[in-house]
Design a protein around this motif. Structure first.
Motif, mmCIF file in Angstrom:
data_model
loop_
_atom_site.group_PDB
_atom_site.id
_atom_site.type_symbol
_atom_site.label_atom_id
_atom_site.label_comp_id
_atom_site.label_asym_id
_atom_site.label_seq_id
_atom_site.Cartn_x
_atom_site.Cartn_y
_atom_site.Cartn_z
ATOM 1 N N VAL A 90 0.835 -1.203 0.000
ATOM 2 C CA VAL A 90 0.000 0.000 0.000
ATOM 3 C C VAL A 90 0.872 1.257 0.000
ATOM 4 C CG1 VAL A 90 -1.615 1.340 1.410
ATOM 5 C CG2 VAL A 90 -2.006 -1.085 1.042
ATOM 6 N N ARG A 91 1.949 1.237 0.766
ATOM 7 C CA ARG A 91 2.817 2.420 0.840
ATOM 8 C C ARG A 91 3.520 2.702 -0.479
ATOM 9 N NH1 ARG A 91 7.116 2.211 5.004
ATOM 10 N NH2 ARG A 91 7.475 4.308 4.245
ATOM 11 N N ARG A 92 3.871 1.669 -1.204
ATOM 12 C CA ARG A 92 4.698 1.854 -2.398
ATOM 13 C C ARG A 92 3.912 1.909 -3.701
ATOM 14 N NH1 ARG A 92 10.289 0.503 -1.090
ATOM 15 N NH2 ARG A 92 10.346 0.060 1.132
ATOM 16 N N HIS A 93 2.622 1.635 -3.655
ATOM 17 C CA HIS A 93 1.818 1.649 -4.875
ATOM 18 C C HIS A 93 0.591 2.514 -4.666
ATOM 19 C CE1 HIS A 93 4.337 -1.442 -6.533
ATOM 20 N NE2 HIS A 93 4.180 -2.141 -5.431
ATOM 21 N N SER A 94 0.220 3.220 -5.696
ATOM 22 C CA SER A 94 -0.911 4.141 -5.559
ATOM 23 C C SER A 94 -2.058 3.750 -6.486
ATOM 24 C CB SER A 94 -0.455 5.570 -5.859
ATOM 25 O OG SER A 94 0.047 5.638 -7.184
ATOM 26 N N ALA A 95 -2.472 2.525 -6.421
ATOM 27 C CA ALA A 95 -3.611 2.073 -7.220
ATOM 28 C C ALA A 95 -4.897 2.642 -6.625
ATOM 29 C CB ALA A 95 -3.669 0.553 -7.246
ATOM 30 N N ARG A 96 -5.754 3.123 -7.472
ATOM 31 C CA ARG A 96 -6.974 3.774 -7.000
ATOM 32 C C ARG A 96 -7.956 2.786 -6.362
ATOM 33 N NH1 ARG A 96 -7.348 8.968 -8.459
ATOM 34 N NH2 ARG A 96 -6.185 9.697 -10.262
ATOM 35 N N ARG A 97 -8.013 1.600 -6.876
ATOM 36 C CA ARG A 97 -8.979 0.622 -6.378
ATOM 37 C C ARG A 97 -8.423 -0.261 -5.260
ATOM 38 N NH1 ARG A 97 -13.195 1.158 -9.701
ATOM 39 N NH2 ARG A 97 -12.853 1.527 -11.912
ATOM 40 N N LEU A 98 -7.228 0.020 -4.792
ATOM 41 C CA LEU A 98 -6.605 -0.813 -3.764
ATOM 42 C C LEU A 98 -7.413 -0.887 -2.471
ATOM 43 C CD1 LEU A 98 -4.179 -2.613 -3.289
ATOM 44 C CD2 LEU A 98 -2.946 -0.617 -2.475
ATOM 45 N N PRO A 99 -7.958 0.220 -1.958
ATOM 46 C CA PRO A 99 -8.769 0.101 -0.740
ATOM 47 C C PRO A 99 -9.997 -0.783 -0.938
ATOM 48 C CG PRO A 99 -8.194 2.388 -1.106
ATOM 49 C CD PRO A 99 -7.757 1.625 -2.324
ATOM 50 N N THR A 100 -10.611 -0.700 -2.104
ATOM 51 C CA THR A 100 -11.786 -1.530 -2.374
ATOM 52 C C THR A 100 -11.408 -3.004 -2.428
ATOM 53 O OG1 THR A 100 -12.734 0.288 -3.639
ATOM 54 C CG2 THR A 100 -13.694 -1.891 -3.975
ATOM 55 N N VAL A 101 -10.312 -3.311 -3.120
ATOM 56 C CA VAL A 101 -9.872 -4.697 -3.226
ATOM 57 C C VAL A 101 -9.480 -5.249 -1.857
ATOM 58 C CG1 VAL A 101 -8.078 -6.188 -4.196
ATOM 59 C CG2 VAL A 101 -9.179 -4.473 -5.630
ATOM 60 N N LEU A 102 -8.720 -4.462 -1.093
ATOM 61 C CA LEU A 102 -8.333 -4.900 0.252
ATOM 62 C C LEU A 102 -9.553 -5.067 1.162
ATOM 63 C CD1 LEU A 102 -5.088 -2.906 1.091
ATOM 64 C CD2 LEU A 102 -5.346 -5.363 0.934
ATOM 65 N N GLY A 103 -10.489 -4.149 1.062
ATOM 66 C CA GLY A 103 -11.693 -4.245 1.878
ATOM 67 C C GLY A 103 -12.514 -5.472 1.554
ATOM 68 N N LEU A 150 -5.400 -1.865 5.162
ATOM 69 C CA LEU A 150 -6.697 -1.356 4.715
ATOM 70 C C LEU A 150 -6.921 0.072 5.190
ATOM 71 C CD1 LEU A 150 -9.444 -1.911 3.375
ATOM 72 C CD2 LEU A 150 -10.212 -2.835 5.555
ATOM 73 N N VAL A 151 -6.596 0.337 6.445
ATOM 74 C CA VAL A 151 -6.746 1.699 6.977
ATOM 75 C C VAL A 151 -5.802 2.661 6.264
ATOM 76 C CG1 VAL A 151 -6.425 3.119 9.048
ATOM 77 C CG2 VAL A 151 -7.634 0.945 9.198
ATOM 78 N N LEU A 152 -4.555 2.234 6.053
ATOM 79 C CA LEU A 152 -3.594 3.085 5.356
ATOM 80 C C LEU A 152 -4.055 3.389 3.931
ATOM 81 C CD1 LEU A 152 -0.842 4.498 5.344
ATOM 82 C CD2 LEU A 152 0.157 2.330 4.595
ATOM 83 N N ALA A 153 -4.569 2.390 3.240
ATOM 84 C CA ALA A 153 -5.057 2.611 1.875
ATOM 85 C C ALA A 153 -6.248 3.563 1.870
ATOM 86 C CB ALA A 153 -5.434 1.282 1.232
ATOM 87 N N ALA A 154 -7.145 3.413 2.841
ATOM 88 C CA ALA A 154 -8.302 4.309 2.908
ATOM 89 C C ALA A 154 -7.875 5.738 3.222
ATOM 90 C CB ALA A 154 -9.282 3.802 3.962
ATOM 91 N N LEU A 155 -6.916 5.900 4.135
ATOM 92 C CA LEU A 155 -6.430 7.241 4.459
ATOM 93 C C LEU A 155 -5.720 7.884 3.271
ATOM 94 C CD1 LEU A 155 -5.129 6.743 8.101
ATOM 95 C CD2 LEU A 155 -7.158 8.015 7.352
ATOM 96 N N ARG A 156 -4.954 7.112 2.528
ATOM 97 C CA ARG A 156 -4.267 7.657 1.353
ATOM 98 C C ARG A 156 -5.276 8.061 0.278
ATOM 99 N NH1 ARG A 156 0.559 4.335 -0.820
ATOM 100 N NH2 ARG A 156 0.827 6.262 -1.969
ATOM 101 N N THR A 157 -6.307 7.275 0.106
ATOM 102 C CA THR A 157 -7.344 7.623 -0.884
ATOM 103 C C THR A 157 -8.080 8.872 -0.451
ATOM 104 O OG1 THR A 157 -7.592 5.317 -1.474
ATOM 105 C CG2 THR A 157 -9.395 6.773 -2.061
ATOM 106 N N ARG A 158 -8.383 8.992 0.821
ATOM 107 C CA ARG A 158 -9.080 10.175 1.318
ATOM 108 C C ARG A 158 -8.209 11.423 1.160
ATOM 109 N NH1 ARG A 158 -11.339 11.185 7.384
ATOM 110 N NH2 ARG A 158 -12.448 13.089 6.889
ATOM 111 N N ALA A 159 -6.920 11.288 1.458
ATOM 112 C CA ALA A 159 -6.012 12.437 1.315
ATOM 113 C C ALA A 159 -5.845 12.839 -0.142
ATOM 114 C CB ALA A 159 -4.652 12.093 1.915
ATOM 115 N N ARG A 160 -5.879 11.865 -1.031
ATOM 116 C CA ARG A 160 -5.749 12.152 -2.455
ATOM 117 C C ARG A 160 -6.981 12.900 -2.976
ATOM 118 N NH1 ARG A 160 -5.677 7.060 -4.867
ATOM 119 N NH2 ARG A 160 -3.746 6.688 -3.765
#
Length: 162
Positions: A90-103, A150-160
């Motif tokens: 999650v830290r090294r990749h910025s895929a847009r759908r990553l939080p959805t897939v992880l969730g 999952l939390v990190l991916a959601a926070l990164r998406t929200r910040a983006r």
């Protein structure tokens, strides 16, 4: 005249790949230890469910206990490495759908753990129930290990989005 070969685009960095390999190795060791305990206790009269209860030195069960403890430690290390691998990904990749897939994957593991728990409770055979309890515990552990990613991916998406 030879043409230069284009550099291969790396989709996963080396650190994440190394942790993924370590995770697979830890789970492989845990699986091998479980198979070794089954093999060691299959020739004895006692069922494998009593391995950890028997005293040391009783027909080689102390060896089976040591192997089982090693397998449990390997499984625990595998779960922790799984969580670290997901956080690194999650830290090294910025895929847009990553939080959805992880969730969705985490939700599937939680639902699988609940279903395995209910199925284990309805099993009349101890060995079948024990297998389902192991599955339930593994799925619950993996789901819990994936929560930081999952939390990190959601926070990164929200910040983006902000």
């Amino acid at each position: 005249m030879s043409r230069p070969t284009p550099d291969r685009v790396r989709t996963v960095d080396r650190t994440t790949a190394a942790f993924a390999v370590l995770t697979l190795a830890a789970f492989g060791l845990a699986t091998s230890a479980r198979a070794a305990v089954e093999w060691a206790t299959a020739s004895s009269a006692a069922p494998s469910r009593y391995v950890s209860v028997l005293p040391a030195g009783a027909d080689g069960f102390d060896t089976a206990n040591a192997i089982a403890a090693f397998g449990a430690c390997s499984a625990g290390a595998g779960v922790l490495l799984f969580g670290v691998t997901l956080v690194l990904a999650v830290r090294r990749h910025s895929a847009r759908r990553l939080p959805t897939v992880l969730g969705l994957a985490t939700l599937a593991m939680v639902i699988g753990a609940v279903v395995a728990g209910f199925a284990a409770a309805q099993q009349p055979d101890y060995d079948a129930a024990a297998g389902l309890v192991v599955l339930r515990t593994a799925l619950a552990g993996l789901a819990a290990a994936s929560l930081p990613a999952l939390v990190l991916a959601a926070l990164r998406t929200r910040a983006r989005r902000a």
